[in-house]
Scaffold this motif. Structure first.
Motif, short mmCIF file in Angstrom:
data_model
loop_
_atom_site.label_atom_id
_atom_site.label_comp_id
_atom_site.label_asym_id
_atom_site.label_seq_id
_atom_site.Cartn_x
_atom_site.Cartn_y
_atom_site.Cartn_z
N LEU A 201 0.85 -1.38 -0.06
CA LEU A 201 -0.03 0.24 0.42
C LEU A 201 0.89 0.75 0.33
CD1 LEU A 201 -3.06 -0.74 2.50
CD2 LEU A 201 -2.51 -0.83 0.04
N ASP A 202 2.01 1.36 0.78
CA ASP A 202 2.70 2.09 0.24
C ASP A 202 3.21 2.53 -0.64
OD1 ASP A 202 2.39 2.23 3.51
OD2 ASP A 202 4.59 1.69 3.78
N HIS A 203 3.23 1.68 -1.85
CA HIS A 203 3.40 2.00 -3.24
C HIS A 203 2.59 2.61 -3.79
CE1 HIS A 203 8.26 0.34 -3.38
NE2 HIS A 203 7.48 -0.39 -2.39
N VAL A 204 1.25 2.76 -3.41
CA VAL A 204 -0.15 2.75 -4.64
C VAL A 204 -0.28 4.48 -3.97
CG1 VAL A 204 -2.23 2.88 -4.32
CG2 VAL A 204 -0.80 0.74 -4.05
N LEU A 205 -0.55 5.39 -5.40
CA LEU A 205 -0.43 6.47 -5.14
C LEU A 205 -1.51 6.48 -4.18
CD1 LEU A 205 0.36 7.54 -8.62
CD2 LEU A 205 2.03 7.56 -6.51
N ALA A 211 -8.98 3.36 -3.31
CA ALA A 211 -9.54 1.98 -3.91
C ALA A 211 -10.05 0.52 -3.39
CB ALA A 211 -10.09 2.48 -5.00
N VAL A 212 -8.49 0.52 -3.75
CA VAL A 212 -7.47 -0.46 -3.82
C VAL A 212 -7.71 -0.88 -2.53
CG1 VAL A 212 -5.56 -1.60 -3.78
CG2 VAL A 212 -5.16 0.47 -4.91
N ASP A 213 -7.40 -0.12 -0.74
CA ASP A 213 -7.77 -0.76 -0.17
C ASP A 213 -9.04 -1.28 0.52
OD1 ASP A 213 -6.57 -2.17 3.03
OD2 ASP A 213 -8.11 -0.26 3.15
N ALA A 214 -10.42 -0.86 -0.37
CA ALA A 214 -11.37 -0.87 -0.23
C ALA A 214 -11.75 -2.05 -0.88
CB ALA A 214 -12.41 -0.18 -1.10
N ALA A 215 -11.62 -2.94 -2.09
CA ALA A 215 -11.35 -4.16 -2.78
C ALA A 215 -10.81 -4.85 -2.21
CB ALA A 215 -10.72 -3.38 -4.40
N PHE A 216 -9.56 -4.66 -1.93
CA PHE A 216 -8.79 -5.96 -0.94
C PHE A 216 -9.76 -6.22 0.43
CE2 PHE A 216 -5.95 -7.23 3.17
CZ PHE A 216 -5.42 -8.20 1.96
N ARG A 217 -10.41 -4.84 1.35
CA ARG A 217 -11.08 -5.62 2.63
C ARG A 217 -12.22 -6.44 2.26
NH1 ARG A 217 -6.45 -5.22 6.24
NH2 ARG A 217 -5.84 -3.16 5.66
N THR A 218 -12.77 -6.15 0.69
CA THR A 218 -14.38 -7.20 0.30
C THR A 218 -13.44 -8.04 0.41
OG1 THR A 218 -15.35 -4.47 0.00
CG2 THR A 218 -16.03 -5.90 -1.17
N SER A 227 -9.12 -8.75 -7.90
CA SER A 227 -8.35 -8.08 -9.31
C SER A 227 -9.18 -6.07 -9.06
CB SER A 227 -8.97 -8.20 -10.50
OG SER A 227 -9.96 -8.86 -10.99
N PHE A 228 -7.57 -5.05 -9.54
CA PHE A 228 -7.91 -4.50 -9.59
C PHE A 228 -6.70 -3.61 -10.30
CE2 PHE A 228 -4.52 -4.99 -6.25
CZ PHE A 228 -4.03 -4.31 -6.31
#
Length: 776
Positions: A201-205, A211-218, A227-228
């Motif tokens: 996550l530190d590398h994600v802008l 949006a990425v973290d929400a998709a992972f948690r879901t 996938s994202f």
């Protein structure tokens, strides 16, 4: 494998197994017996104790170790432990033999890592079966390991060449296994010792983080695949696009405990997608006609501008319309039989061709540029076009061609019109020479020559008029006038042509006077031109009608005739410069085709407009001139210059003619003398100054283009002489442009006359001089 003998059961494939067996036994007789038994089918190396067996296994790796449990120096269990501890020998299958019976011994052996445990005594058949079974399992294990290794190598190669990284995330321990390519995607040349979801996550802008973290948690909560696409900042600071996908593994309780997946750098794909979107946007918003079709010329795409251009409702209608239908029938053979074969040969082609509008049927001229579409094998699969509408350019080119044709026609007409009067003038000169310049027959000849000279002068004046008007060099000299006076003068001017044709003329004017502020001489020119045309192009005995009526704040003057009429296709062109309707009808009346162009321009300069109507050939014509009326009229109408005529110069007094052309000077002096004036002649500037000082003329007619002292300098010096300021100076010149007139005014001239001089106008000027002297 060959078939078994009849009546015998087929031997299993296992009996064809071979391999090296290392056999360890401290009892010599048993060691020799087993070695002989197994040696019939396998390579057997027999040793006396465990240490010897371990040393032999390390020197040359066997396919199977068969060892007695009870041996001196190093027993079977010790040998087993030593083999399993060495990575080079850990995978060798081991069968232990022991005389100890009971359940504990086999269990103890299997727990120690043996692959099998055989109780002594044993039969030869049992020993062979156990050995073959162990070798088979080892062989299958090796095959599985080789297949797995090959599969892993292939997967690794595929991931590497696809630049795909693999990862396996432990959701409990928060650790992750990754491939080297995974870490390289994030900007690391070597595998990091540790990796977590938080590090990812530190590398994600920041703008993609939520949006990425929400998709992972879901995905973690639901156990669904994940996938994202997102943007990351690599370790070197570069921003890249990645695509990642993962799948959960469940624990015994059905909860996600691990997630494995892949990650791929998709920056280049994103760039291509963006370029593709830009290209699609460009095509969709382009004003050019862009389309594609297959080899059967069936369209499968036309952009919106192309649909609008040719009048198609939508893409569905376009897809149902063959390419050939876009062209006019007379052009289809050219396109199908010549153009498209050329595109197939060369890969591209371009032609100027007509498209048709499906709604209106109108012609659309296009630059039809086509290139071949290629499939993956390089074979032509269809055609694409980017075509440009050049209809306006074609119209402009056609207009230029017509203008060029009119110019050529004008030059030919001009040559003809100039030759026409020159021929009788030449003939007249010959007649006068033969008659000695006198006699009864000389007067008609001179009259004829005067008419032809007047005609030549009129031609030149018309050309100068066109030049001045087209360059905006004409100034209107407006005054308050009554329309009926102008129409009367125009009728008087055109009367000779009307009488020759025997035409009837009717004039219908309102009772109230129609008052305008306009240049009277120009209005006379406008209406006399229209009347002259009506007289020339109407058969003898025709009818010409002049009607004027007030229409609001303007007056409409109609000049109608019963003449040859104007074809419909010529109506928009009759006011064009050099246009001549009569040539299209096979009937010529002379002229340069500039009269109506002058009419339109002069009317427009007065703030009006002119239009033409005709029912066609033989139906007569009507010209309507609309002019603005005066809002208020003041008493005192300035008479046109043409009405200020004087018939004699007798009262003008003394005149001096100065011209270096002796014929011109002498002939003009003779004309003036016959009119009753006292005339002297000088042929250069200095002589003129002497005559002026002695003769004291009332007026000097002075040529400008004399050698030595020209007319301008002579005029300046005359003004310096005693009485010179009182004399009328009249410039005689072949130059009649506005700039020429300005120069003569600046030099001190009172009037500027263009050669050959209109003698009536000269008489008028000199008569006014005589009246002024008489009053004095």
């Amino acid at each position: 494998m060959c078939d078994a003998e009849p009546g015998r059961r087929a031997e299993p494939r296992l009996r064809e197994l071979s391999g090296r067996i290392l056999w360890a036994e401290d009892k010599a007789d048993l060691r020799a017996y087993v070695a002989r038994l197994l040696g019939e089918r396998f390579q057997v190396e027999a040793v006396a104790d465990g240490e010897a067996a371990l040393a032999a296994a390390r020197v040359r790796r066997p396919d199977l170790v068969l060892a007695d449990v009870m041996m001196p120096r190093l027993d079977g269990f010790g040998l087993l432990r030593a083999l399993r501890a060495d990575p080079a020998t850990a995978g060798i299958p081991v069968i232990l033999l022991s005389a100890r019976a009971g359940e504990e011994s086999p269990i103890q052996g299997m727990d120690a890592g043996a692959d099998d445990y055989l109780i002594k005594p044993f039969s030869a058949r049992e020993l062979l079966a156990r050995v073959e079974g162990a070798l088979k399992l080892a062989h299958l294990r090796q095959e599985s390991e080789d297949a797995l290794r090959t599969s892993e190598e292939r997967l690794s190669f595929a991931l590497e060449t696809s630049r795909i990284g693999a990862w396996d995330l432990d959701l409990v321990e928060h650790t992750a296994f990754r491939s080297l390519q995974h870490d390289r995607i994030f900007g690391y040349e070597h595998l990091l010792p540790h990796w977590t979801y938080e590090m990812f996550l530190d590398h994600v802008l920041p703008e993609d983080h939520a949006a990425v973290d929400a998709a992972f948690r879901t995905a973690t909560d639901t156990g669904q695949d994940w996938s994202f696409e997102c943007r990351i900042r690599r370790a070197d600071g570069e921003v890249r696009w990645i695509w990642a996908a993962g799948r959960h593994r469940m624990d015994a309780g059905g909860r996600p405990c691990r997630m494995a997946g892949i990650v791929q750098d998709i920056t280049e794909r994103k760039r291509v997608d963006e370029q593709r979107q830009q290209f699609v946007l460009l095509v969709e918003t382009s004003h050019e006609f862009i389309g594609m079709c297959d080899l059967q010329l069936k369209p499968f795409y036309i952009n919106p501008a192309g649909l609008r251009l040719v009048g198609l409702r939508d893409l569905d209608q376009a897809l149902a319309t063959p390419v050939t239908d876009f062209f006019f029938p007379e052009d289809q053979a050219l396109i199908m039989e010549e153009f498209f074969p050329e595109v197939l040969r060369n890969g591209h082609g371009e032609i100027e061709i007509r498209f048709r509008h499906f709604g209106t049927g109108e012609v659309l001229w296009m630059i039809y540029a086509v290139f071949a579409l290629r499939d993956a094998s390089g074979q032509t699969s269809g055609y694409a076009t980017v075509s440009r509408n050049i209809t306006e350019r074609k119209r402009t080119e056609e207009a230029l061609l017509q203008a060029d044709r009119r110019k050529d026609e004008f030059l030919a007409t001009l040559a003809h019109e100039l030759r026409n009067p020159l021929a009788p003038i030449r003939n007249g000169l010959i007649l006068l020479r033969q008659a000695g310049g006198d006699g009864a027959g000389a007067e008609p000849v001179r009259a004829m020559m005067e008419r032809q000279v007047d005609h030549l002068v009129q031609l030149v004046d018309d050309l100068l008029e066109v030049s001045r008007i087209t360059r905006g060099k004409i100034d209107l000299r407006k005054s308050r006038i009554v329309l009926s006076d102008i129409l009367g003068q125009a009728l008087e001017t055109s009367q000779p042509l009307i009488q020759v044709g025997g035409h009837r003329v009717t004039v219908t004017l309102p009772e109230e006077p129609l008052r305008l502020e306009a240049d009277p001489s120009r209005l006379v020119q406008i209406f006399s031109n229209l009347l002259n045309n009506a007289a020339k192009y109407t058969d003898p005995g025709g009818q010409i009608s002049i009607t004027a009526e007030r229409q609001g704040s303007e007056v409409a003057v109609s000049v109608r005739d019963t003449g040859i009429g104007i074809p419909a296709e010529m109506l928009p062109k009759v006011f064009d410069l050099f246009a001549q309707v009569d040539r299209t009808l096979g009937r010529t009346q002379g002229g340069l085709g500039i009269g109506l162009a002058l009419v339109r321009r002069l009317v427009e300069m007065h703030g009006g407009r002119v239009e033409v109507r005709s029912g066609g050939a033989g139906q007569g014509s009507e010209f309507l001139v609309h002019l603005p009326l005066l809002a208020e009229f003041t008493v005192g109408i300035d008479a046109p210059a043409a009405s200020r005529a004087a018939s004699t110069v007798r009262s003008a007094g003394r005149l001096l003619v100065v011209d270096d052309g002796r014929d011109a000077a002498d002939s003009l002096a003779l004309l003036l003398q016959t009119s009753g004036a006292e005339v002297r002649v000088a042929y250069d500037g200095p002589s003129a100054l002497k005559v002026v000082a002695e003769f004291k003329p009332a007026a000097v007619l002075l040529d400008l283009g004399m050698p030595g002292m020209d007319g301008y300098e002579t005029a300046r010096q005359i003004r310096q002489l005693p009485g010179g300021t009182e004399m009328m100076l009249i410039a005689l010149t072949g130059w009649g442009q506005d700039d020429d007139r300005r120069r003569t005014r600046e030099a001190g001239f009172d009037h500027h006359l263009v050669k050959p001089v209109n003698f009536s106008l000269l008489q008028t000027l000199l008569a006014s001089l005589g009246r002024a002297e008489h009053k004095a």
